[in-house]
Design an enzyme around this catalytic site. Structure first.
Site, mmCIF file in Angstrom:
data_model
loop_
_atom_site.group_PDB
_atom_site.id
_atom_site.type_symbol
_atom_site.label_atom_id
_atom_site.label_comp_id
_atom_site.label_asym_id
_atom_site.label_seq_id
_atom_site.Cartn_x
_atom_site.Cartn_y
_atom_site.Cartn_z
ATOM 1 C CG HIS A 58 -0.825 -27.473 10.867
ATOM 2 N ND1 HIS A 58 -2.082 -26.980 10.602
ATOM 3 C CD2 HIS A 58 -0.404 -28.011 9.704
ATOM 4 C CE1 HIS A 58 -2.377 -27.186 9.344
ATOM 5 N NE2 HIS A 58 -1.388 -27.830 8.770
HETATM 6 P P1 TYD Z 1 1.112 -26.974 5.326
HETATM 7 O O1 TYD Z 1 -0.164 -26.231 5.556
HETATM 8 O O2 TYD Z 1 2.045 -27.122 6.508
HETATM 9 O O3 TYD Z 1 0.808 -28.405 4.722
HETATM 10 P P2 TYD Z 1 0.053 -29.676 5.355
HETATM 11 O O4 TYD Z 1 -0.790 -29.217 6.488
HETATM 12 O O5 TYD Z 1 -0.739 -30.223 4.222
HETATM 13 O O6 TYD Z 1 1.059 -30.676 5.778
HETATM 14 O O7 TYD Z 1 1.866 -26.290 4.121
HETATM 15 C C1 TYD Z 1 2.993 -26.895 3.516
HETATM 16 C C2 TYD Z 1 3.808 -25.807 2.831
HETATM 17 O O8 TYD Z 1 3.034 -25.213 1.780
HETATM 18 C C3 TYD Z 1 4.235 -24.698 3.751
HETATM 19 O O9 TYD Z 1 5.576 -24.400 3.473
HETATM 20 C C4 TYD Z 1 3.393 -23.529 3.369
HETATM 21 C C5 TYD Z 1 2.958 -23.798 1.942
HETATM 22 N N1 TYD Z 1 1.569 -23.377 1.683
HETATM 23 C C6 TYD Z 1 1.345 -22.279 0.884
HETATM 24 O O10 TYD Z 1 2.274 -21.625 0.392
HETATM 25 N N2 TYD Z 1 0.047 -21.895 0.642
HETATM 26 C C7 TYD Z 1 -1.006 -22.569 1.153
HETATM 27 O O11 TYD Z 1 -2.180 -22.198 0.902
HETATM 28 C C8 TYD Z 1 -0.750 -23.708 2.013
HETATM 29 C C9 TYD Z 1 -1.881 -24.485 2.618
HETATM 30 C C10 TYD Z 1 0.561 -24.075 2.245
#
Ligand code: TYD
Length: 143
Positions: A58
């Site tokens: 993303h």
């Molecule tokens: P995401 O940012 O998509 O993870 P990555 O980029 O590491 O693959 O986040 C994964 C999940 O965690 C998503 O459902 C949202 C949640 N999340 C939070 O609740 N708080 C946060 O600060 C972050 C970064 C993610």
């Protein structure tokens, strides 16, 4: 600082951090005022990442992030819609500043690795761009 729509992968910089060496172990500090161009509003970390997993996938519209391999190593693929860079974070005294508007994928996590992230804002799903087509549109590079 360019806005998220106009940033380039070359605006993302590897920053060396100070290391206080001691026979009883080392200590590294991120000095907000010196290392970062933003105020840290959120700290999170990735851990227990299984071999072969891909994190990220993303971009963010406005969020700045500073990433450190607090343990182990991983690779970060950066993409601004035009240019690509692949960087490896593999030491706790070096971090990567990721500006807004950069598509990123984190891969090749070593066993036991920890990715520490210092972010400029609270979690906000509306700041994410989760489809690559929407990212290209955001960067205004569609024909
Ligand atoms: P995401 O940012 O998509 O993870 P990555 O980029 O590491 O693959 O986040 C994964 C999940 O965690 C998503 O459902 C949202 C949640 N999340 C939070 O609740 N708080 C946060 O600060 C972050 C970064 C993610």
């Amino acid at each position: 600082m360019p806005t998220g729509a106009s940033t380039s992968v070359y605006d993302c910089t590897i920053l060396p951090l100070k290391k206080a060496r001691n026979r009883a172990g080392n200590l590294t500090c991120v000095d907000g005022g010196r290392h970062l161009t933003y105020q840290v509003r959120r700290i999170y970390f990735l851990y227990d990442v299984p071999g072969g997993a891909v994190r990220g996938g993303h971009a963010h519209k406005t969020l700045h992030q500073f990433m450190v391999a607090a343990a182990g190593s991983f690779d970060i693929h950066l993409d601004d819609g035009l240019n690509r860079r692949v960087l490896t974070l593999n030491r706790p005294d070096t971090g990567l500043l990721i500006v807004p508007g950069i598509w990123r994928e984190l891969v090749n996590f070593s066993s036991g690795s920890v990715c520490l992230v210092l972010a400029s804002a609270e979690y906000n799903e509306a700041d994410y761009i989760r489809s690559y087509a929407a990212f290209e549109e955001f960067k205004c590079r569609l024909q």
